[in-house]
Write an enzyme that holds these catalytic residues in place. Structure first.
Site, mmCIF file in Angstrom:
data_model
loop_
_atom_site.group_PDB
_atom_site.id
_atom_site.type_symbol
_atom_site.label_atom_id
_atom_site.label_comp_id
_atom_site.label_asym_id
_atom_site.label_seq_id
_atom_site.Cartn_x
_atom_site.Cartn_y
_atom_site.Cartn_z
ATOM 1 N N GLU A 69 -19.726 -29.727 12.797
ATOM 2 C CA GLU A 69 -18.625 -29.168 13.548
ATOM 3 C C GLU A 69 -17.350 -29.071 12.708
ATOM 4 O O GLU A 69 -16.880 -27.998 12.388
ATOM 5 C CB GLU A 69 -18.383 -30.018 14.788
ATOM 6 C CG GLU A 69 -17.649 -29.286 15.869
ATOM 7 C CD GLU A 69 -17.766 -29.990 17.201
ATOM 8 O OE1 GLU A 69 -18.162 -31.165 17.222
ATOM 9 O OE2 GLU A 69 -17.425 -29.369 18.214
ATOM 10 N N GLU A 312 9.295 -57.558 31.225
ATOM 11 C CA GLU A 312 10.263 -57.042 32.176
ATOM 12 C C GLU A 312 11.684 -57.037 31.654
ATOM 13 O O GLU A 312 12.492 -56.241 32.087
ATOM 14 C CB GLU A 312 10.181 -57.830 33.493
ATOM 15 C CG GLU A 312 9.117 -57.255 34.405
ATOM 16 C CD GLU A 312 8.907 -58.064 35.657
ATOM 17 O OE1 GLU A 312 9.346 -59.221 35.707
ATOM 18 O OE2 GLU A 312 8.285 -57.528 36.580
#
Lengths: 507, 102
Positions: A69, A312
């Site tokens: 490919e 956080e």
């Protein structure tokens, strides 16, 4: 495990692809062809290339890469981003390309019967010239687009697969599939390389891609069943995360360590166990980050190395908060006793987080690991993916024999988060922080819900926060329903009456 | 007319390969008497040349001259197609676009 396998006639060769040899119970069947099927973008070419590079770097086995490919030049360039210098491997005669990718000027007219004798001769020639033991063919679909006689091409590919068997090489062939959960491969290729099939998937679940790998069948030999998450790590390639292949072999020690808060240690019956996982659950603002800060301070005071993953808050926020409670994180970092890693959960997928966190833990070798907040990571994953992450990380931390403190954010007034459902049975201790409304005032309560292998305080105690940090005080005596988030005041006389009712049960 | 230079890649004694050799010989003898040169290359004996020419299927016929390069695979049993691909077909059968190609 190896003893059991040795009694079966089909030998396997370790691919060297991290994790894959665990889930396939030893690697790929030796001297056979394995079909690697997957949709577009499912990392088939990476698998095919990594099978060769790992063979070269770990086992000094040369490989042949047959490309149908992409051009060799494209493959060299693409694989460079994964850290593989294929041109260099080619120079040292460890890697050889057989270029079967179509070019514009190769367009051929078909006039009558033919076979793939030319290709087979080239593969044989390449295998001989570098003394290869591994062959990758990528990807079969392209050859069907190139040549029109599909029945003939199928038959010829079968011939090639038989021929590689005769040459004694272990081969992988990759092939496209159109659906994640459908026919094994297009063009009916599974009919000629049916012995062994591995499927790579890249499904979209809740707007997130989650890569998995599955050994569908290994004829005549064993493998682990089901789909396993994997990720592609720059510089490493495919890394399979073999969750349930993790053995429960961690030792458990009786050594206690301080939580950093004296009163909390007392509530836990003398501190946390050294290699335990502690879940700290509470709504936002109840003092989770503060407890984490104490936990780190407790470690550093004891001369331990601490690692904090913050998902956080930013570094600045964390350091400033610590300062506010009287802890100097900067000094701890300078001493080399603390490492703070701040990241938004969204920067990568959960699998990548897991691998990175494992790498950092392995490299820094901490005695304590804190994750604040653990539940923030829920956002970047599906529920299934999160559960796998939790199991993967906790078992890794337990094996490294470090203490882990994970925080989980619950709804404001109590209740359980997703994190808790998945993690609570794995953790050794659970500590709850809750808001308690008392006479029109908000107070904070702390309780030790679970302490594996130890006695602990069953009270829900009030605590306050000031510039010195956390101060745990007396139990709430006349409030009920705190844990479920509906505090109800109870008459003092009623408590005494209930207490006297159950005096016999040893409390 | 320029001399035809043709290369035919085959795999040993397989029937399609043998058929391709004889089909090509009789075709050339009929249309290009004295104006062609055929090199037959057995990929089993000479895999490196198959590698150089990027041969997948055998038999493969490559027209080196006249330019441009042409590739024809198969045993060359479909004579009309072969003639067309090698520009041996009578000129009047060519479509205008193919005329421009030349």
């Amino acid at each position: 495990m190896s003893e059991v396998l040795a009694t079966y006639p089909i030998e396997k060769i370790p691919t060297g692809i991290p994790g894959f040899d665990l889930i396939s119970l030893g690697g790929l069947p030796k001297g056979r062809t394995t079909l690697i099927a997957g949709t577009a973008g499912s990392a088939k070419t990476v698998f095919a290339a990594q099978f060769l590079t790992e063979g070269i770097s770990r086992h000094d086995e040369a490989g042949v890469f047959v490309t149908f490919e992409e051009s060799p030049e494209d493959i060299r360039r693409n694989m460079k981003t994964l850290g593989w210098d294929i041109a260099k491997l080619e120079k040292s005669r460890k890697w050889i390309f057989v270029d079967a990718a179509p070019r514009v000027d190769d367009q051929a007219v078909e006039t009558g019967e033919y076979d793939l004798g030319g290709l087979l001769a080239r593969i044989e020639h390449a295998v001989k010239s570098v003394n290869a033991t591994r062959v990758s063919m990528d990807s079969l679909g392209a050859i069907f687009n190139h040549l029109t006689a599909t029945t003939l091409v199928r038959r010829e590919l079968f011939r090639i697969s038989t021929a590689t068997k005769k040459m004694g090489v272990t081969a992988v062939m990759t092939s496209e599939r159109s659906d994640e959960y459908g026919a094994i491969a297009r063009f009916g290729v599974e009919e000629f390389v049916a012995d062994n099939v591995v499927i790579l998937r890249n499904p979209l679940e809740g707007e997130k891609r989650r890569r998995t790998i599955e050994v569908l069948k290994y004829r005549g030999t064993y493998h682990q069943k089901g789909e396993w998450p994997f990720t592609i790590v720059p510089g490493e390639g495919i890394v399979v995360i073999p969750l349930s292949a993790i053995e429960l072999k961690q030792r458990s020690s009786n050594i206690r360590i301080s939580s950093g808060v004296e009163e909390l240690d007392r509530m836990c019956g003398g501190g946390f166990y050294r290699d335990s996982i502690i879940l700290l659950s509470g709504a936002t603002g109840t003092g989770k980050t503060l407890t984490v800060t104490h936990f780190i301070q407790g470690g550093v005071t004891n001369g331990e190395r601490c690692l904090l993953f913050a998902f956080e808050e930013s570094r600045d926020q964390i350091f400033r908060n610590a300062q506010g409670w009287g802890f100097d994180f900067e000094a701890m970092e300078d001493e080399g006793k603390l490492k703070v890693i701040c990241e938004y959960p969204e920067v990568s997928g959960l699998e990548d987080h897991l691998i990175r966190m494992k790498d950092i833990i392995a490299e820094y070798q901490p005695n304590r690991v804190a994750i604040d907040s653990f539940s923030a990571l829920e956002r970047v994953s599906t529920i299934k993916g999160f559960r796998e992450f939790v199991i993967g990380l906790t078992s890794f931390i337990k094996q490294s024999e470090v203490a882990g403190l994970f925080t989980a954010t619950t709804p404001l007034m109590g209740g359980a988060s997703v994190t808790e459902t998945h993690i609570s049975t794995i953790t050794d201790s659970i500590i709850l922080l809750r808001y308690v409304e008392l006479f029109g005032e908000m107070r904070r309560g702390v309780t030790v819900l679970k302490m594996r292998g130890s006695k602990h305080d069953k009270d829900i105690r009030e605590f306050t926060i000031d510039s010195g940090g956390m101060h745990i005080g007396k139990p709430f005596r006349n409030v009920g329903g705190i844990l479920v988030g509906h505090p109800v005041q109870v008459d003092g006389a009623e408590i005494d009456r209930l207490g006297s009712l159950f005096q016999e049960d040893g409390r | 007319m320029e001399k035809y230079e043709l290369q035919l890649f085959i795999t040993g004694q397989t029937p399609p390969s043998q058929r391709a050799v004889s089909n090509l010989r009789s075709l050339c003898e009929h249309f290009l008497p004295g104006k062609y040169e055929i090199t037959v290359i057995d990929v089993l004996e000479n895999p490196q040349s198959a590698e150089n020419e990027r041969i997948l299927a055998t038999p493969t016929l490559i027209r080196i001259r006249p330019k441009p390069l042409r590739r024809i695979i198969g045993d060359l049993s479909e004579t009309q197609k072969v003639m067309f691909a090698l520009d041996l077909a009578p000129r009047q059968e060519l479509t205008p676009t193919q005329e421009n190609d030349k």
